[in-house]
Design a protein around this motif. Structure first.
Motif, mmCIF file in Angstrom:
data_model
loop_
_atom_site.group_PDB
_atom_site.id
_atom_site.type_symbol
_atom_site.label_atom_id
_atom_site.label_comp_id
_atom_site.label_asym_id
_atom_site.label_seq_id
_atom_site.Cartn_x
_atom_site.Cartn_y
_atom_site.Cartn_z
ATOM 1 N N ALA A 243 -0.810 53.649 -10.548
ATOM 2 C CA ALA A 243 0.730 52.806 -10.939
ATOM 3 C C ALA A 243 0.432 51.674 -10.427
ATOM 4 C CB ALA A 243 1.721 53.639 -10.137
ATOM 5 N N THR A 244 -0.248 51.358 -9.226
ATOM 6 C CA THR A 244 -0.454 50.042 -8.663
ATOM 7 C C THR A 244 -1.480 49.008 -9.721
ATOM 8 O OG1 THR A 244 -0.225 50.656 -6.529
ATOM 9 C CG2 THR A 244 -1.408 48.638 -6.803
ATOM 10 N N ILE A 245 -2.395 49.888 -10.188
ATOM 11 C CA ILE A 245 -3.247 49.362 -11.119
ATOM 12 C C ILE A 245 -2.673 49.029 -12.428
ATOM 13 C CG2 ILE A 245 -5.367 49.522 -12.634
ATOM 14 C CD1 ILE A 245 -6.097 49.152 -9.793
ATOM 15 N N ALA B 257 -8.988 39.799 -6.583
ATOM 16 C CA ALA B 257 -9.945 40.710 -6.585
ATOM 17 C C ALA B 257 -10.372 41.456 -8.351
ATOM 18 C CB ALA B 257 -10.002 41.878 -5.697
ATOM 19 N N ILE B 258 -9.247 41.716 -8.775
ATOM 20 C CA ILE B 258 -9.174 42.291 -9.959
ATOM 21 C C ILE B 258 -9.735 41.130 -10.997
ATOM 22 C CG2 ILE B 258 -7.882 42.845 -11.861
ATOM 23 C CD1 ILE B 258 -5.971 44.346 -9.648
ATOM 24 N N LEU B 259 -9.464 39.916 -10.908
ATOM 25 C CA LEU B 259 -9.782 38.730 -11.667
ATOM 26 C C LEU B 259 -11.164 38.612 -11.629
ATOM 27 C CD1 LEU B 259 -6.841 36.146 -11.451
ATOM 28 C CD2 LEU B 259 -7.439 37.856 -13.491
ATOM 29 N N GLU B 260 -11.856 38.544 -10.440
ATOM 30 C CA GLU B 260 -13.243 38.522 -10.111
ATOM 31 C C GLU B 260 -14.079 39.543 -10.777
ATOM 32 O OE1 GLU B 260 -16.314 38.217 -6.304
ATOM 33 O OE2 GLU B 260 -14.129 37.614 -5.946
ATOM 34 N N LEU B 261 -13.403 40.880 -10.371
ATOM 35 C CA LEU B 261 -14.167 42.301 -11.016
ATOM 36 C C LEU B 261 -14.239 42.216 -12.611
ATOM 37 C CD1 LEU B 261 -12.623 44.879 -8.600
ATOM 38 C CD2 LEU B 261 -15.142 44.110 -8.743
ATOM 39 N N ILE B 262 -13.226 41.792 -13.057
ATOM 40 C CA ILE B 262 -13.185 41.887 -14.759
ATOM 41 C C ILE B 262 -14.218 40.550 -15.216
ATOM 42 C CG2 ILE B 262 -11.062 42.876 -14.924
ATOM 43 C CD1 ILE B 262 -9.839 39.952 -15.925
ATOM 44 N N GLU B 263 -14.426 39.608 -14.349
ATOM 45 C CA GLU B 263 -15.569 38.402 -14.796
ATOM 46 C C GLU B 263 -16.864 39.201 -14.568
ATOM 47 O OE1 GLU B 263 -15.059 35.472 -16.184
ATOM 48 O OE2 GLU B 263 -13.027 35.851 -16.611
ATOM 49 N N MET C 87 -1.347 40.419 0.659
ATOM 50 C CA MET C 87 -2.164 41.631 0.177
ATOM 51 C C MET C 87 -2.343 41.563 -1.255
ATOM 52 S SD MET C 87 -4.486 43.702 1.084
ATOM 53 C CE MET C 87 -4.951 45.251 1.108
ATOM 54 N N LYS C 88 -1.079 41.511 -2.090
ATOM 55 C CA LYS C 88 -1.220 41.508 -3.476
ATOM 56 C C LYS C 88 -1.863 40.513 -3.971
ATOM 57 C CE LYS C 88 2.806 41.287 -6.026
ATOM 58 N NZ LYS C 88 3.939 41.619 -6.730
ATOM 59 N N GLN C 89 -1.926 39.448 -3.544
ATOM 60 C CA GLN C 89 -2.525 38.174 -4.162
ATOM 61 C C GLN C 89 -3.968 38.487 -3.937
ATOM 62 O OE1 GLN C 89 -1.138 35.710 -6.299
ATOM 63 N NE2 GLN C 89 -3.379 35.326 -6.484
ATOM 64 N N LYS C 90 -4.545 38.854 -2.826
ATOM 65 C CA LYS C 90 -5.569 39.016 -2.762
ATOM 66 C C LYS C 90 -6.162 40.170 -3.761
ATOM 67 C CE LYS C 90 -6.336 37.662 2.161
ATOM 68 N NZ LYS C 90 -6.689 37.920 3.468
ATOM 69 N N LEU D 44 -12.200 48.671 -7.163
ATOM 70 C CA LEU D 44 -11.375 48.064 -6.216
ATOM 71 C C LEU D 44 -11.336 48.793 -4.674
ATOM 72 C CD1 LEU D 44 -8.017 47.083 -8.074
ATOM 73 C CD2 LEU D 44 -9.545 45.630 -7.014
ATOM 74 N N MET D 45 -11.650 50.069 -4.938
ATOM 75 C CA MET D 45 -11.595 51.170 -3.786
ATOM 76 C C MET D 45 -12.979 50.544 -3.152
ATOM 77 S SD MET D 45 -9.956 54.297 -4.044
ATOM 78 C CE MET D 45 -8.381 54.770 -4.570
ATOM 79 N N LYS D 46 -13.899 50.322 -3.676
ATOM 80 C CA LYS D 46 -15.324 49.880 -3.319
ATOM 81 C C LYS D 46 -15.315 48.663 -2.417
ATOM 82 C CE LYS D 46 -18.479 52.330 -6.369
ATOM 83 N NZ LYS D 46 -19.404 52.087 -7.457
ATOM 84 N N GLU D 47 -14.228 47.821 -2.897
ATOM 85 C CA GLU D 47 -14.030 46.515 -2.288
ATOM 86 C C GLU D 47 -12.888 46.672 -1.177
ATOM 87 O OE1 GLU D 47 -15.392 43.307 -3.115
ATOM 88 O OE2 GLU D 47 -16.463 44.361 -4.664
ATOM 89 N N GLY D 48 -12.535 47.669 -0.905
ATOM 90 C CA GLY D 48 -11.678 48.008 0.233
ATOM 91 C C GLY D 48 -10.226 48.235 0.223
ATOM 92 N N TYR D 49 -9.693 48.039 -1.222
ATOM 93 C CA TYR D 49 -8.660 48.268 -1.749
ATOM 94 C C TYR D 49 -8.253 49.586 -2.030
ATOM 95 C CZ TYR D 49 -8.835 43.011 -1.965
ATOM 96 O OH TYR D 49 -8.812 41.864 -1.772
ATOM 97 N N ASN D 50 -7.174 50.473 -1.158
ATOM 98 C CA ASN D 50 -6.707 51.531 -1.589
ATOM 99 C C ASN D 50 -5.534 51.289 -2.478
ATOM 100 O OD1 ASN D 50 -6.532 54.335 -1.496
ATOM 101 N ND2 ASN D 50 -5.122 54.400 0.398
#
Length: 147
Positions: free
Chosen positions: A38-40, A8-14, A1-4, A28-34
């Motif tokens: 702290a996690t961010i 997703a973060i790398l794709e979003l910042i691009e 899950m962390k790798q996905k 990330l929440m819009k992409e389905g990641y809760n």
């Protein structure tokens, strides 16, 4: 899950000029990641994201190059840092809001012999030097960059 999530973060910042951790969390929440702040924060550090100037003149998250030159690293620290001071073997660097983690990651990646490690918040970096003399030397280096 962390790798996905990292992918997703790398794709979003691009795709987007993301300026804050809150903005990244919303996307990330819009992409389905809760995710929590702290996690961010941990993800930003793990991915070695830095803040660079976007097309609108505002700072945005970007992926640091794997082989940043020393000049690039110094330039990013110079743009991020506002002030630096030390007490005994502890060096405190004040940065623009949101830039401490990226600057700390760069300091860590430089593998400076006088710095044992860094801890970063939103706008403050704490660096631990081995000795007071090394803290003074490092403080002088950073001061030279930001002057």
């Amino acid at each position: 899950m962390k790798q996905k999530r990292h992918d997703a973060i790398l794709e979003l910042i691009e795709l987007h000029e993301i300026e804050t951790q809150e903005e990244l969390a919303e996307l990330l929440m819009k992409e389905g990641y809760n995710v929590t702040q702290a996690t961010i924060s941990r993800d930003i550090k793990a991915l070695r994201l830095i803040k660079t100037v976007g097309s609108n003149g505002m700072y945005k998250y970007s992926k640091a190059g794997r082989k940043k030159s020393e000049e690039d690293s110094k330039g990013i620290i110079a743009q991020s840092a506002l002030s630096v001071d030390y007490a005994q073997n502890i060096v405190i660097i004040k940065t623009h809001s949101g830039m401490a983690q990226g600057a700390a990651a760069i300091i860590d990646s430089m593998k400076l012999p006088e710095i044992m490690g860094t801890i970063a918040g939103d706008d403050t970096i704490m660096c631990v030097a081995k000795t007071e003399e090394e803290a003074l030397r490092f403080t002088s280096k950073i001061n030279a960059l930001i002057q």
